[in-house]
Design an enzyme around this catalytic site. Sequence first.
Site, PDB file in Angstrom:
ATOM      1  N   SER A 222       0.875  -1.062   0.054  1.00 42.70           N
ATOM      2  CA  SER A 222      -0.051   0.081  -0.200  1.00 42.70           C
ATOM      3  C   SER A 222       0.905   1.379   0.210  1.00 42.70           C
ATOM      4  O   SER A 222       1.978   1.352   0.263  1.00 42.70           O
ATOM      5  CB  SER A 222      -0.954   0.115   0.855  1.00 42.70           C
ATOM      6  N   CYS A 277      -3.900  -4.595  -7.772  1.00 44.26           N
ATOM      7  CA  CYS A 277      -3.721  -3.286  -7.765  1.00 44.26           C
ATOM      8  C   CYS A 277      -4.242  -2.449  -8.979  1.00 44.26           C
ATOM      9  O   CYS A 277      -4.657  -1.361  -8.891  1.00 44.26           O
ATOM     10  CB  CYS A 277      -2.013  -3.253  -7.675  1.00 44.26           C
ATOM     11  N   GLU A 374      -9.304   3.566  -2.293  1.00 50.98           N
ATOM     12  CA  GLU A 374      -8.994   2.571  -2.787  1.00 50.98           C
ATOM     13  C   GLU A 374      -9.658   1.367  -2.126  1.00 50.98           C
ATOM     14  O   GLU A 374      -9.281   1.140  -0.967  1.00 50.98           O
ATOM     15  CB  GLU A 374      -7.439   2.111  -3.035  1.00 50.98           C
TER      16      GLU A 374
END
Length: 472
Positions: A222, A277, A374
Amino acid sequence: MEPYHPAMTIDGKAAVADRWIDVVNPATEEVIGQVPDCSRAQLDEAVAAARAAYPAWRDTPYADRQAALGRIAATLMTHAEELQRLLTAEQGKPLADALGEIQAGAWWIGEVAKNELPVTVTDAMPGQRSTTRHVPLGVVGAIVPWNFPVLLALWKIGPALLTGNTMVLKPSPFTPLATLRLAELLRDQLPAGVLNIVTGGDQLGPWLTEHPGIDKISFTGSTATGRRVMASAAANLKRLTLELGGNDAAIVLDDVDVDAIAEPLFWAAFKNSGQVCVAAKRIYVDARVYDALAAALVRVARDVAMGDGTAQGVTLGPVQNRQQFERVKALVADSRDAGHRFLTGGGEWDGAGYFVPATIVDNPPEQSRVVQEEAFGPIVPLLRFDDLEDAIARANASEYGLAGSVWSSDPARAADVAARLETGTVWVNSTQNLTPYAAFAGAKQSGFGVENGLEGLLEFTTPQTIHTAHAA
Ligand code: NAD
């Protein structure tokens, strides 16, 4: 599955620890194994082993290192079924996807091995020939997340070892089993100390990134952790590659064939339960095709079989760990509380396992959490736009810049929009197809440096120029 207790690999040998960490199957919430909680002294041993192995590995002929990558690929293929089962049990993804990850890893590392390192020679300076080649850095510390534990480890192992570095790699504590098993299988395939795999809790990552015996950190995870890694690596100016988070936009133009794109676009958002991702995390759709596309996506969602990845026909597994499960459920609840409409999903699951039904949110406000954050799970907002300029501006209004996609029947229009996205990667009429041949880099706060392609390979090296004087 019998409980599994794999050892770490340090200096080519099995290493266990005084303490163990539980590994949980996200589909059943059962403890399926335990892995060693590496002590600081053991990490020091792993780094010392990598340092000791470095000079001989650096001086090993390039062709022999290429052959070593070939042995890693062959080991993956020979043991694909066993590794696939471990990967599904610890990560949750359907068996077919787990096999796909193992096979992709084997193929990837084989392709990486075909690279040659460039040598540049210039005589432009009178009286001097300058030769630049790319030499290894030393010991690489690699840190891997839990969404593609095997493939993302191989993205680091392949180029690092090929270019002559040695490595200490740390998988995520949530998904260490397949990686530890692979390392065990490789013990007699590589010289001792060249590839060390250590597992541990929250303290191990910081110990690795601050370790003075490590020359480079290759990190995938992250953005928040990436910032900490960068700060920690400053002490001895470690080289850094950071592949971080994203909030990728897909932009759907008014000229698309709705029925043709619905399925690939759905899986762009939901593959690996959204834990990719480069998943499509915001889907901007021209108002002229919005309703038709929404209906088509709902039809695709109806055919999705959610469940334990070992069950026949399952295409959507669980979220990988409890923490992420709670985070995704909180995003669903936030949308529900805000009165957003769900085109599909939005419900709770009351059985065992970290399951979240595929959820598509119908045109929520741009500033809502489900658009701005996200999610990294099976929830995506479908967002209506009237003006393409406005869609591009909204897509770019993010601290992230990992990737994006443009969907259109007109290649020239699509190319124009693609070029205006502020991201390291853009796909036209597809997503998630990364290759070993092309650079993958995050723009803005999605990363620092490059993986894959020749550019990615060179990140495991530093240029050395030798100037040789000669009579002018
Ligand atoms: P994470 O950042 O929590 O963890 C990643 C790894 O870092 C794990 O191995 C973890 O144990 C370790 N770690 C945690 N704290 C650390 C610290 N202070 N120092 C060093 N290491 C530490 O990420 P995650 O939850 O495992 O993965 C999800 C995130 O990864 C998402 O944001 C996703 O977008 C991103 N991701 C990016 C890519 C890419 O290529 N850009 C690929 C996959 C995942």
